[in-house]
Enzyme design. Structure first.
Site, PDB file in Angstrom:
ATOM      1  N   HIS A 154      -3.996   1.708   2.003  1.00 19.17           N
ATOM      2  CA  HIS A 154      -3.582   3.089   1.549  1.00 19.17           C
ATOM      3  C   HIS A 154      -3.473   4.044   2.693  1.00 19.17           C
ATOM      4  CE1 HIS A 154      -4.008   1.531  -2.636  1.00 19.17           C
ATOM      5  NE2 HIS A 154      -5.399   1.409  -2.655  1.00 19.17           N
TER       6      HIS A 154
HETATM    7 ZN    ZN Z   1      -7.461  -1.866  -4.420  1.00 24.38          ZN
END
Ligand code: ZN
Length: 391
Positions: free
Chosen positions: A132
Site C-alpha cells: 500500500h
Molecule cells: Zn492485505
C-alpha cells in the site's frame, strides 16, 4: 548455485512494530521464521540477510520529500502529525521506523537481485509485500513499498517485462500506482471488492494509463464472502492467460494471508489449503512463463498465530522444492513456543482440513448470474482486449 532458493531474513525485521494496539503484530514474522526452522526448511534454502535499502534505491520509487519525512518521524516520532500518512492510526510513527522499513525493502531488493543474476532461482521475503505504500506517502500499515522497489530494481538492472501478481485480500494499490504508466510492468491484483474494503480501489476499470501502458493493470474485485472454490477459480480464470501472453522475465508475487476466513480485518472465506494451492500455482507459473525466476513476498495477515506462520511456511517450502503436505503435523516444539510467546494454542496441522481444494475451470463455462463469475467477467472484459486476449 542456480536452482537453489533463497530465504531473505534478518532478525531485525521484527522491529517493524507499530505498537501493542496495532493489528500488524511482528510476532507473525518471528513465528513464521521459527516454523520454517521447525520443519528444517532453513537447511534446504540459503538464508540471506540483505543490506538495508539505501537512499538511491528508495528513490527509485519514493519521492525525496517523503523519504525525508519518514526519517524525521523515525528520529522523533512525536513530531509526526499525519502529513505524508505518518503518525496516523494505520501508520503510527515509531523510533527507528526508517531503518527497519528500509531493511525490509532491502530484503525484497536483494531477492530481486539474486533472482535476476541467477544466484537463486526463487527468493522469498515473507516480511515484505508492503503493497500500500505510495511513492509520496505511507498507507495501510506500509511505509516503503518493497514490492515496487524490487520491481524498480529489476528494471534498473535491465529487465523489460515483469509481472506482479498480488493475492492479498486488499488491492495492491501502491504497486499499481508505481507502474501505472509503465508498460514493462504488468500488475494483477485479486482482492475483496473495493465497495467493502480498504483501500477502496482496485476496480476492474483500472487498467493502466492511456497509451502504451493501457492494459498493464488488471483488477479482480471479488465479492465479500468468496470461499476456496471461487477464489481459486478466479485466480485460474485470469492469471495464467495473462502471463502466457505477457511472458514476464521475472514473476513477483505477493501472498498476503488476510484472505483467510479467520482474518479479523477482511471478509473473504479462504482456507489455508486454498492459499497453498495458489502458492503452488504461482510457483508453476513462474516455471512455465518466467524461466523459473520467482520473487515471492508476504503481505497482510492479521490472524498472526493461526494463519500467517503456516501460510508463509508453505510458501517457503514450495520455493525450496520441498512442499509440506497439508496433513502434516506441526512440530510440538513450535506449538510450545507459540504458547509461551502468545498464550494462544497453536494449530496442530499444516491444513484447515479443506485439502484438496476443488474448483471448476473457467474454460468449462460460466454462469452470468453468479456473483463470482460476474467479478471474473468484469476483470476479463475490462483488461483482456487491451492485451489482445478474448474477454
Ligand atoms: Zn492485505
Amino acid at each position: 548455485m542456480s536452482g537453489r532458493a533463497q530465504l531473505m531474513w534478518d532478525e531485525a525485521v521484527t522491529g517493524y512494530d507499530f505498537g501493542p494496539e496495532h493489528p500488524m503484530d511482528p510476532v507473525r514474522l518471528a513465528l513464521t521464521r521459527s516454523l520454517v526452522g521447525a520443519f528444517g526448511l532453513d537447511r534446504e534454502v540459503e538464508v540471506v540477510a540483505a543490506k538495508r535499502a539505501g537512499d538511491s534505491t528508495l528513490r527509485l520509487v519514493h519521492r525525496e520529500d517523503y523519504v525525508d519525512a519518514v526519517k524525521a518521524a523515525s528520529a522523533d516520532p512525536a513530531s509526526a502529525d499525519g502529513s505524508y500518512g505518518l503518525g496516523t492510526p494505520d501508520d503510527p510513527a515509531f523510533a527507528g521506523m526508517h531503518e527497519v522499513s528500509a531493511l525490509i525493502a532491502g530484503q525484497s531488493v536483494g531477492a530481486a537481485e539474486a533472482v535476476w543474476r541467477g544466484e537463486a532461482l526463487h527468493a522469498v521475503n515473507f516480511a515484505g509485500g508492503l503493497h500500500h505504500a505510495m511513492p509520496g506517502s505511507a498507507s495501510g500499515f506500509c511505509i516503503y513499498n518493497d514490492a515496487s522497489l524490487a520491481i524498480a530494481r529489476l528494471l534498473e538492472l535491465g529487465a523489460e517485462r515483469i509481472a506482479y501478481v498480488d493475492v492479498d485480500v486488499h488491492h495492491g494499490d501502491g504497486v499499481q500506482a508505481s507502474f501505472w504508466d509503465d508498460p514493462r510492468v504488468l500488475t494483477i491484483s485479486m482482492h475483496e471488492h473495493p465497495r467493502t474494503l480498504f483501500p477502496q480501489t482496485g476496480w476492474p476499470e483500472e487498467t493502466g494509463a492511456a497509451g502504451a501502458a493501457e492494459g498493464s493493470a488488471v483488477n479482480v474485485a471479488l465479492p465479500a464472502g468468496t470461499g476456496d472454490a471461487g477464489w481459486v477459480r478466479a485466480f485460474h480464470a485470469v492469471v495464467p492467460e495473462l502471463l502466457a501472453e505477457f511472458r514476464p522475465q521475472v514473476l513477483v508475487t505477493q501472498h498476503g494471508a488476510d484472505t483467510h476466513f479467520e482474518d479479523p480485518l477482511a471478509h473473504l472465506a479462504v482456507s489455508l489449503d486454498a492459499q497453498r494451492a495458489v502458492q503452488v500455482a504461482c510457483h508453476e507459473l513462474a516455471h512455465s512463463y518466467a524461466e523459473g525466476r520467482w520473487v515471492a513476498l508476504g503481505g497482510g495477515g492479521y490472524a498472526v498465530v493461526d494463519v500467517v506462520p503456516r501460510s508463509w511456511t508453505h510458501l517457503t517450502a514450495i520455493a525450496a522444492g520441498r512442499e509440506i503436505e497439508p496433513a502434516e503435523m506441526i512440530p510440538e516444539a513450535w506449538r510450545q513456543e507459540v504458547f509461551a510467546r502468545t498464550r494462544q494454542l497453536a494449530p496442530a496441522r499444516m491444513s484447515d482440513g479443506r485439502w484438496p481444494v476443488s474448483w471448476a475451470d473457467w474454460s468449462e463455462g460460466y454462469d452470468p448470474a453468479d456473483r463470482l463469475d460476474q467479478a471474473v467477467l468484469a476483470a476479463r472484459r475490462a483488461a483482456f482486449p487491451l492485451r489482445g486476449l478474448l474477454p
